[in-house]
Design a protein around this motif. Structure first.
Motif, PDB file in Angstrom:
ATOM      1  N   GLN A   1      37.952   1.215   3.036  1.00 44.11           N
ATOM      2  CA  GLN A   1      38.575   1.378   1.719  1.00 44.11           C
ATOM      3  C   GLN A   1      39.478   0.201   1.361  1.00 44.11           C
ATOM      4  O   GLN A   1      40.626   0.369   0.956  1.00 44.11           O
ATOM      5  N   GLY A   2      38.943  -0.990   1.557  1.00 44.57           N
ATOM      6  CA  GLY A   2      39.651  -2.209   1.181  1.00 44.57           C
ATOM      7  C   GLY A   2      40.611  -2.757   2.218  1.00 44.57           C
ATOM      8  O   GLY A   2      41.137  -3.851   2.046  1.00 44.57           O
ATOM      9  N   LYS A   3      40.858  -2.005   3.308  1.00 44.05           N
ATOM     10  CA  LYS A   3      41.768  -2.476   4.361  1.00 44.05           C
ATOM     11  C   LYS A   3      40.957  -2.929   5.567  1.00 44.05           C
ATOM     12  O   LYS A   3      40.117  -2.194   6.070  1.00 44.05           O
ATOM     13  N   ARG A   4      41.271  -4.135   6.021  1.00 44.14           N
ATOM     14  CA  ARG A   4      40.631  -4.651   7.221  1.00 44.14           C
ATOM     15  C   ARG A   4      41.249  -3.988   8.439  1.00 44.14           C
ATOM     16  O   ARG A   4      42.464  -3.793   8.497  1.00 44.14           O
ATOM     17  N   LEU A   5      40.424  -3.641   9.390  1.00 49.66           N
ATOM     18  CA  LEU A   5      40.919  -2.950  10.576  1.00 49.66           C
ATOM     19  C   LEU A   5      41.404  -3.926  11.637  1.00 49.66           C
ATOM     20  O   LEU A   5      40.804  -4.979  11.838  1.00 49.66           O
ATOM     21  N   GLY A   6      42.480  -3.521  12.310  1.00 50.29           N
ATOM     22  CA  GLY A   6      42.984  -4.264  13.456  1.00 50.29           C
ATOM     23  C   GLY A   6      42.275  -3.772  14.708  1.00 50.29           C
ATOM     24  O   GLY A   6      41.190  -3.195  14.636  1.00 50.29           O
TER      25      GLY A   6
END
Length: 158
Positions: free
Chosen positions: A41-46
């Motif tokens: 949802q638009g957030k890059r995962l760490g």
């Protein structure tokens, strides 16, 4: 199975030999979560790196093994076979066959992405500024699957 899900990575395709199989599944994990991080949802995962074991991140071990003690986890072949599934499940969150809900976990939210037809669950830890892939696993038993449907209904008001 949805066409956007890759094939399973089977132990027998590596002649039942753990070292080359472990190398193969880690290569897939590295490709999907280290070199090309997924977006939810638009957030890059760490990535939850620690505690590392054998030079591999905690997230990798949570997606391929089971156990409560980090240093005593044992391989879970159903998880290993599906190592190529977490990223497409995360990135195809608009697919109608996926059930998604968030549950509070301390000050964070745990996002659950449940592919009921395949009995597969991906869990993300939403830390506000970023998201960590937490675990992913195959849900083998019907009573466990029923539990996740109940949780989905509870947290989504379905």
């Amino acid at each position: 199975m949805a066409e956007w899900l890759p094939d399973l990575v089977l132990f027998e395709d590596y002649d039942g030999q753990w070292p080359p199989y472990l190398d193969a599944i880690y290569t897939f994990f590295e490709q999907d979560f280290v070199r090309n991080k997924p977006v939810y949802q638009g957030k890059r995962l760490g990535l939850k790196r620690y505690p590392e074991y054998e030079g591999k991140s905690a997230t990798f071990w949570h997606m391929t093994s089971t156990g409560n003690e980090e240093d005593e986890r044992i391989p879970d072949f159903r998880r290993c076979e599906r190592i190529r599934w977490p990223k497409p499940v995360i990135e195809n969150d608009q697919e109608p066959e996926l059930k998604i809900w968030a549950e509070p976990k301390g000050k964070n939210q745990r996002i659950h992405i449940w592919y009921e037809d395949e009995g597969y669950l991906v869990v993300l830890d939403d830390r506000g500024e970023y998201i960590l892939p937490w675990t992913a696993f195959y849900v083998e038993h019907e009573h466990q699957r029923t539990k996740y449907i109940k949780r989905w209904k509870r947290y989504t008001g379905q």
